[in-house]
Design a protein around this motif. Structure first.
Motif, PDB file in Angstrom:
ATOM      1  N   CYS A 266       0.851  -1.198   0.000  1.00 11.43           N
ATOM      2  CA  CYS A 266       0.000   0.000   0.000  1.00 11.43           C
ATOM      3  C   CYS A 266       0.886   1.247   0.000  1.00 11.43           C
ATOM      4  O   CYS A 266       1.702   1.442   0.907  1.00 11.43           O
ATOM      5  N   HIS A 267       0.714   2.067  -1.026  1.00 14.51           N
ATOM      6  CA  HIS A 267       1.464   3.314  -1.159  1.00 14.51           C
ATOM      7  C   HIS A 267       0.579   4.454  -0.642  1.00 14.51           C
ATOM      8  O   HIS A 267      -0.434   4.785  -1.248  1.00 14.51           O
ATOM      9  N   LYS A 268       0.988   5.021   0.477  1.00 16.46           N
ATOM     10  CA  LYS A 268       0.169   6.072   1.092  1.00 16.46           C
ATOM     11  C   LYS A 268       0.412   7.444   0.481  1.00 16.46           C
ATOM     12  O   LYS A 268      -0.350   8.370   0.713  1.00 16.46           O
ATOM     13  N   ASP A 269       1.490   7.577  -0.294  1.00 17.97           N
ATOM     14  CA  ASP A 269       1.786   8.852  -0.951  1.00 17.97           C
ATOM     15  C   ASP A 269       2.163   8.576  -2.407  1.00 17.97           C
ATOM     16  O   ASP A 269       3.241   8.052  -2.694  1.00 17.97           O
ATOM     17  N   THR A 270       1.267   8.902  -3.321  1.00 18.53           N
ATOM     18  CA  THR A 270       1.518   8.691  -4.754  1.00 18.53           C
ATOM     19  C   THR A 270       1.704  10.025  -5.486  1.00 18.53           C
ATOM     20  O   THR A 270       1.584  10.078  -6.711  1.00 18.53           O
ATOM     21  N   SER A 271       2.024  11.078  -4.740  1.00 23.68           N
ATOM     22  CA  SER A 271       2.106  12.411  -5.347  1.00 23.68           C
ATOM     23  C   SER A 271       3.218  12.508  -6.382  1.00 23.68           C
ATOM     24  O   SER A 271       3.166  13.358  -7.276  1.00 23.68           O
ATOM     25  N   ALA A 272       4.250  11.632  -6.278  1.00 22.52           N
ATOM     26  CA  ALA A 272       5.367  11.699  -7.226  1.00 22.52           C
ATOM     27  C   ALA A 272       5.166  10.781  -8.427  1.00 22.52           C
ATOM     28  O   ALA A 272       5.998  10.759  -9.325  1.00 22.52           O
ATOM     29  N   TRP A 273       4.071  10.019  -8.447  1.00 20.33           N
ATOM     30  CA  TRP A 273       3.823   9.106  -9.557  1.00 20.33           C
ATOM     31  C   TRP A 273       3.416   9.879 -10.806  1.00 20.33           C
ATOM     32  O   TRP A 273       2.901  10.996 -10.731  1.00 20.33           O
ATOM     33  N   SER A 274       3.636   9.272 -11.948  1.00 22.19           N
ATOM     34  CA  SER A 274       3.194   9.883 -13.197  1.00 22.19           C
ATOM     35  C   SER A 274       1.669  10.020 -13.193  1.00 22.19           C
ATOM     36  O   SER A 274       0.957   9.061 -12.888  1.00 22.19           O
ATOM     37  N   PRO A 275       1.140  11.182 -13.517  1.00 14.98           N
ATOM     38  CA  PRO A 275      -0.323  11.354 -13.533  1.00 14.98           C
ATOM     39  C   PRO A 275      -1.006  10.493 -14.585  1.00 14.98           C
ATOM     40  O   PRO A 275      -2.224  10.310 -14.535  1.00 14.98           O
ATOM     41  N   ASN A 276      -0.216   9.964 -15.539  1.00 17.05           N
ATOM     42  CA  ASN A 276      -0.790   9.109 -16.574  1.00 17.05           C
ATOM     43  C   ASN A 276      -0.668   7.626 -16.251  1.00 17.05           C
ATOM     44  O   ASN A 276      -0.933   6.782 -17.099  1.00 17.05           O
ATOM     45  N   HIS A 277      -0.240   7.321 -15.032  1.00 15.34           N
ATOM     46  CA  HIS A 277      -0.194   5.921 -14.640  1.00 15.34           C
ATOM     47  C   HIS A 277      -1.609   5.344 -14.696  1.00 15.34           C
ATOM     48  O   HIS A 277      -2.572   5.997 -14.304  1.00 15.34           O
ATOM     49  N   PRO A 278      -1.755   4.104 -15.168  1.00 13.77           N
ATOM     50  CA  PRO A 278      -3.108   3.545 -15.342  1.00 13.77           C
ATOM     51  C   PRO A 278      -3.899   3.435 -14.056  1.00 13.77           C
ATOM     52  O   PRO A 278      -5.130   3.405 -14.094  1.00 13.77           O
ATOM     53  N   VAL A 279      -3.237   3.371 -12.900  1.00 12.02           N
ATOM     54  CA  VAL A 279      -3.977   3.226 -11.653  1.00 12.02           C
ATOM     55  C   VAL A 279      -4.932   4.388 -11.429  1.00 12.02           C
ATOM     56  O   VAL A 279      -6.030   4.214 -10.893  1.00 12.02           O
ATOM     57  N   PHE A 280      -4.538   5.582 -11.825  1.00 12.35           N
ATOM     58  CA  PHE A 280      -5.384   6.751 -11.585  1.00 12.35           C
ATOM     59  C   PHE A 280      -6.612   6.746 -12.503  1.00 12.35           C
ATOM     60  O   PHE A 280      -7.669   7.255 -12.130  1.00 12.35           O
ATOM     61  N   GLU A 281      -6.459   6.167 -13.672  1.00 10.94           N
ATOM     62  CA  GLU A 281      -7.604   6.020 -14.562  1.00 10.94           C
ATOM     63  C   GLU A 281      -8.527   4.910 -14.055  1.00 10.94           C
ATOM     64  O   GLU A 281      -9.747   5.033 -14.090  1.00 10.94           O
ATOM     65  N   ILE A 282      -7.910   3.840 -13.563  1.00 13.44           N
ATOM     66  CA  ILE A 282      -8.688   2.709 -13.068  1.00 13.44           C
ATOM     67  C   ILE A 282      -9.522   3.107 -11.853  1.00 13.44           C
ATOM     68  O   ILE A 282     -10.715   2.811 -11.770  1.00 13.44           O
ATOM     69  N   LEU A 283      -8.900   3.792 -10.897  1.00 12.03           N
ATOM     70  CA  LEU A 283      -9.579   4.135  -9.643  1.00 12.03           C
ATOM     71  C   LEU A 283     -10.239   5.507  -9.667  1.00 12.03           C
ATOM     72  O   LEU A 283     -10.885   5.899  -8.694  1.00 12.03           O
ATOM     73  N   LYS A 284     -10.059   6.247 -10.779  1.00 11.18           N
ATOM     74  CA  LYS A 284     -10.681   7.570 -10.927  1.00 11.18           C
ATOM     75  C   LYS A 284     -10.256   8.524  -9.807  1.00 11.18           C
ATOM     76  O   LYS A 284     -11.072   9.201  -9.178  1.00 11.18           O
ATOM     77  N   VAL A 285      -8.944   8.562  -9.542  1.00  7.18           N
ATOM     78  CA  VAL A 285      -8.411   9.486  -8.538  1.00  7.18           C
ATOM     79  C   VAL A 285      -7.183  10.177  -9.122  1.00  7.18           C
ATOM     80  O   VAL A 285      -6.698   9.816 -10.199  1.00  7.18           O
ATOM     81  N   LYS A 286      -6.681  11.155  -8.404  1.00  9.29           N
ATOM     82  CA  LYS A 286      -5.498  11.893  -8.832  1.00  9.29           C
ATOM     83  C   LYS A 286      -4.303  11.523  -7.952  1.00  9.29           C
ATOM     84  O   LYS A 286      -4.482  11.059  -6.821  1.00  9.29           O
ATOM     85  N   PRO A 287      -3.082  11.743  -8.447  1.00  6.40           N
ATOM     86  CA  PRO A 287      -1.891  11.410  -7.651  1.00  6.40           C
ATOM     87  C   PRO A 287      -1.887  12.116  -6.296  1.00  6.40           C
ATOM     88  O   PRO A 287      -2.222  13.297  -6.194  1.00  6.40           O
ATOM     89  N   GLY A 288      -1.524  11.357  -5.258  1.00  6.70           N
ATOM     90  CA  GLY A 288      -1.368  11.948  -3.935  1.00  6.70           C
ATOM     91  C   GLY A 288      -2.638  12.175  -3.157  1.00  6.70           C
ATOM     92  O   GLY A 288      -2.597  12.761  -2.080  1.00  6.70           O
ATOM     93  N   THR A 289      -3.781  11.701  -3.657  1.00  8.12           N
ATOM     94  CA  THR A 289      -5.047  11.992  -2.977  1.00  8.12           C
ATOM     95  C   THR A 289      -5.430  10.934  -1.947  1.00  8.12           C
ATOM     96  O   THR A 289      -5.906  11.258  -0.865  1.00  8.12           O
ATOM     97  N   VAL A 290      -5.219   9.653  -2.269  1.00  8.30           N
ATOM     98  CA  VAL A 290      -5.608   8.572  -1.363  1.00  8.30           C
ATOM     99  C   VAL A 290      -4.555   7.464  -1.414  1.00  8.30           C
ATOM    100  O   VAL A 290      -3.850   7.324  -2.417  1.00  8.30           O
ATOM    101  N   PRO A 291      -4.434   6.653  -0.352  1.00 11.87           N
ATOM    102  CA  PRO A 291      -3.543   5.491  -0.414  1.00 11.87           C
ATOM    103  C   PRO A 291      -4.013   4.499  -1.471  1.00 11.87           C
ATOM    104  O   PRO A 291      -5.213   4.271  -1.630  1.00 11.87           O
ATOM    105  N   ILE A 292      -3.071   3.919  -2.199  1.00  7.26           N
ATOM    106  CA  ILE A 292      -3.381   2.958  -3.261  1.00  7.26           C
ATOM    107  C   ILE A 292      -2.607   1.674  -3.004  1.00  7.26           C
ATOM    108  O   ILE A 292      -1.411   1.701  -2.709  1.00  7.26           O
ATOM    109  N   CYS A 293      -3.293   0.537  -3.136  1.00  3.63           N
ATOM    110  CA  CYS A 293      -2.691  -0.759  -2.833  1.00  3.63           C
ATOM    111  C   CYS A 293      -2.710  -1.670  -4.051  1.00  3.63           C
ATOM    112  O   CYS A 293      -3.492  -1.473  -4.987  1.00  3.63           O
TER     113      CYS A 293
END
Length: 603
Positions: A266-293
């Motif tokens: 579980c990554h509690k801080d994704t603010s440094a991830w690429s905004p085009n990473h597929p996880v943000f499209e899959i979960l409909k969230v933006k980098p650094g907003t919520v923990p992602i596992c």
């Protein structure tokens, strides 16, 4: 010419590649490395200027490595592109998911856990060091392994080297280990020698990737180094440590009965991830907003510092677990003194005749699904049980038995997590539970325990999340799963116990603690069991009180602003003479109750 090497199906097998059995051409199996969170998908990266491998028809070859496209056969989000629903495979949240979804009973689809293992092994360190491992020397590497530059194997190897040579992001340390010695030495240099190595564990091979999360999720700590096995002719692990990352060990049970223990990152801080990473499209969230596992792929390994491990060792006390989750927050007295230390005199657990009433102010009254007959509440109307939200004003008089000396305290402490999880806790096993505690089925204690187990197993109402915690570790972990670790725990406090039950709301007035909360009611059981639940549109207040003789207290009050889903025969509606959903309804919490609130919402 028969002396020339053949490229057809009779070609000699490369000893460094694991092959699948096929009736045609031998094909390398490769390794499906996890999607790299730092690569911009769908756009040209800085490596795009390098030679693109082409098929004979001119199309790009598809790699099985880190840059592989998302598999169309895995359900990643609410909708899967190119994937039709077919039975149990259509399960959401398998690859990436929110931390709050990591809980017992959750069904997951894990084809990368059930997949056949990559059997490539490490080379001796001396041999591995003699083999070049860089993009600049890639032609020599291919020549060494007799590989065609346009082959799938060459493409996978190129991707592995590219990822190993990338720069780490903010808060990330990265290295690639090409031998067992470098795998160990680099990990020790990062975490020290007091470490352990974790891996996914599968009781048996299975073709069924559908599992259910079981009880006993373990928070293994944040001092971690996660190592992904890459596609290469010999074993190469990409190991990286990312700030604000926690590792969990998760028990699983497959639909075919296969048991497993999987690693979840579980990554509690994704603010440094690429905004085009597929996880943000899959979960409909933006980098650094919520923990992602995400679940770890079958061959992933994780090094953990033992000082950060919560409870894998029976010798580690609950306080160590608390420090691993909240390193900068002292354990509140409500937990340390009331729940981790045995009751004074080590008295046996008993239920008095007075306590045996379901209407004694415990969770039985707060259960929104429960109804009561009118005759059961007549003797309790002199105690302030339920009231309207607008009654919380300075000077308001209330009658509370919670701080009275005459009120029996539920002082049973927690068991250690390992012991608690070894004891059955279900209605089906209730006869064995009574035998374990030497209790008669007709005793008051047995009846109280039976009610507790039934309440823990009840169905939730609309807008409610609920779980029962049987150890401090599970109490903390399940709360962190809901809100993250930027939280605080609240409890009612009294200056001194008093014979007086009459209090008034102090002049400073109530203090709102937010509308995101988990309220945990201590249940009647031989050891500490908390029923924790979160209801939509619920507010928590800290209420300063002054007793008739000057005793000061801080009570917790909970106000439910939407009771439309409650049982219409609930005691609150009978006492206040209102209907479900008509007005906000409040109640004070017992002294043993705990409330978790996120710091960002608390005033």
């Amino acid at each position: 010419d028969s002396s020339k090497e053949s490229k057809d199906k009779d070609a000699p097998i490369n000893p460094f590649i694991i092959y699948e059995n096929t009736n045609t051409k031998r094909q390398p199996k490769g390794v499906n490395a996890p999607i790299n969170p730092f690569i911009i998908y769908g756009k040209k990266s800085k490596e795009a200027s390098r030679k693109e491998l082409k098929n004979k028809d001119g199309t790009n070859k598809k790699s099985k490595g880190v840059n592989a496209p998302i598999s169309p056969f895995i359900i990643y989000g609410k909708e899967s592109k190119g994937n039709k629903k077919h039975g149990s495979a259509a399960i959401n949240g398998t690859m990436f998911f929110f931390q709050e979804d990591l809980h017992p009973g959750k069904r997951v689809n894990l084809p990368l856990l059930a997949k056949t293992r990559d059997l490539t092994t490490f080379l001796p360190q001396q041999v591995a060091r003699s083999i070049p491992f860089s993009y600049n020397e890639f032609p020599q590497i291919l020549n060494l392994f007799s590989l065609d530059p346009e082959s799938m194997e060459a493409n996978d190897m190129e991707q592995t080297i590219n990822v190993c040579e990338r720069e780490g992001l903010r808060g990330e340390e990265i290295f690639c280990a090409t031998s067992f010695e470098s795998f160990v030495d680099s990990s020790v240099s990062k975490l020290g020698k007091n470490i352990q190595l974790l891996a996914n564990e599968l009781a048996k091979e299975t073709n069924n990737p559908v599992f259910t999360i079981g009880r006993g999720i373990q928070n293994m700590g944040e001092e971690e180094l996660v190592c992904h096995k890459m596609s290469y002719p010999y074993a190469v692990f990409l190991c990286h440590s990312i700030d604000s990352t926690v590792v969990y060990k998760v028990p699983l049970v497959g639909m075919d009965g296969t048991k497993a223990k999987a690693l979840v990152i579980c990554h509690k801080d994704t603010s440094a991830w690429s905004p085009n990473h597929p996880v943000f499209e899959i979960l409909k969230v933006k980098p650094g907003t919520v923990p992602i596992c995400h679940f770890a792929v079958r061959d992933t390994l994780a090094w953990l510092a033992v000082c950060g491990v919560s409870h894998d060792s029976a010798d580690l006390p609950a306080e160590v677990h608390w420090k691993s989750v909240f390193p900068h927050t002292p354990m509140p007295k409500a937990l340390k003194h009331r729940l981790l230390q045995p009751a004074a005199g080590n008295k046996p657990w008993v239920v008095t005749r007075k306590e045996d009433s379901i209407n004694d102010g415990d969770y039985g009254n707060a259960d929104p699904s429960m109804g009561f007959g009118r005759g059961s509440i007549i003797s309790r109307t002199n105690i302030t049980m339920y009231f309207f939200e607008n009654d919380l004003y300075p000077g308001k008089k209330v009658k509370l038995e919670y701080f009275s000396k005459a009120k029996a305290r539920n002082e049973v402490p927690f068991l250690s997590r390992r012991v608690a999880e070894s004891i059955p806790f279900s209605s089906d096993e209730f006869p064995g539970i009574l035998k374990l505690f030497s209790l008669k089925p007709e005793s008051r204690e047995a009846k109280a325990m039976n009610r507790t187990i039934a309440m823990c197993a009840r169905r939730v109402i609309e807008g409610e999340d609920m779980y029962c915690a049987t150890s401090l570790e599970s109490l903390v972990d399940l709360s962190v799963r809901k809100f993250g670790n930027d939280i605080q725990v609240l409890s009612s406090e009294v200056e001194k116990e008093t014979e007086n039950q009459d209090f008034s709301v102090a002049n400073e007035g109530t203090i709102p603690m937010g509308e995101k909360d988990i309220v945990c009611h201590k249940m009647k059981y031989p050891y500490a069991v908390f029923l924790c639940h979160s209801l939509d549109k619920t507010a928590v207040y800290r209420v300063p009180l002054v007793g008739k003789h000057g005793t000061k207290a801080n009570a917790l009050a909970v106000c439910h602003r939407d009771t439309s889903a409650w049982n219409p025969n609930h005691i609150a509606f009978l006492l206040l003479k209102v209907k479900p959903g008509s007005v906000p309804i409040c109640h004070f919490l017992m002294r043993e109750s705990l409330v978790w609130v996120p710091n960002r919402f608390a005033h």
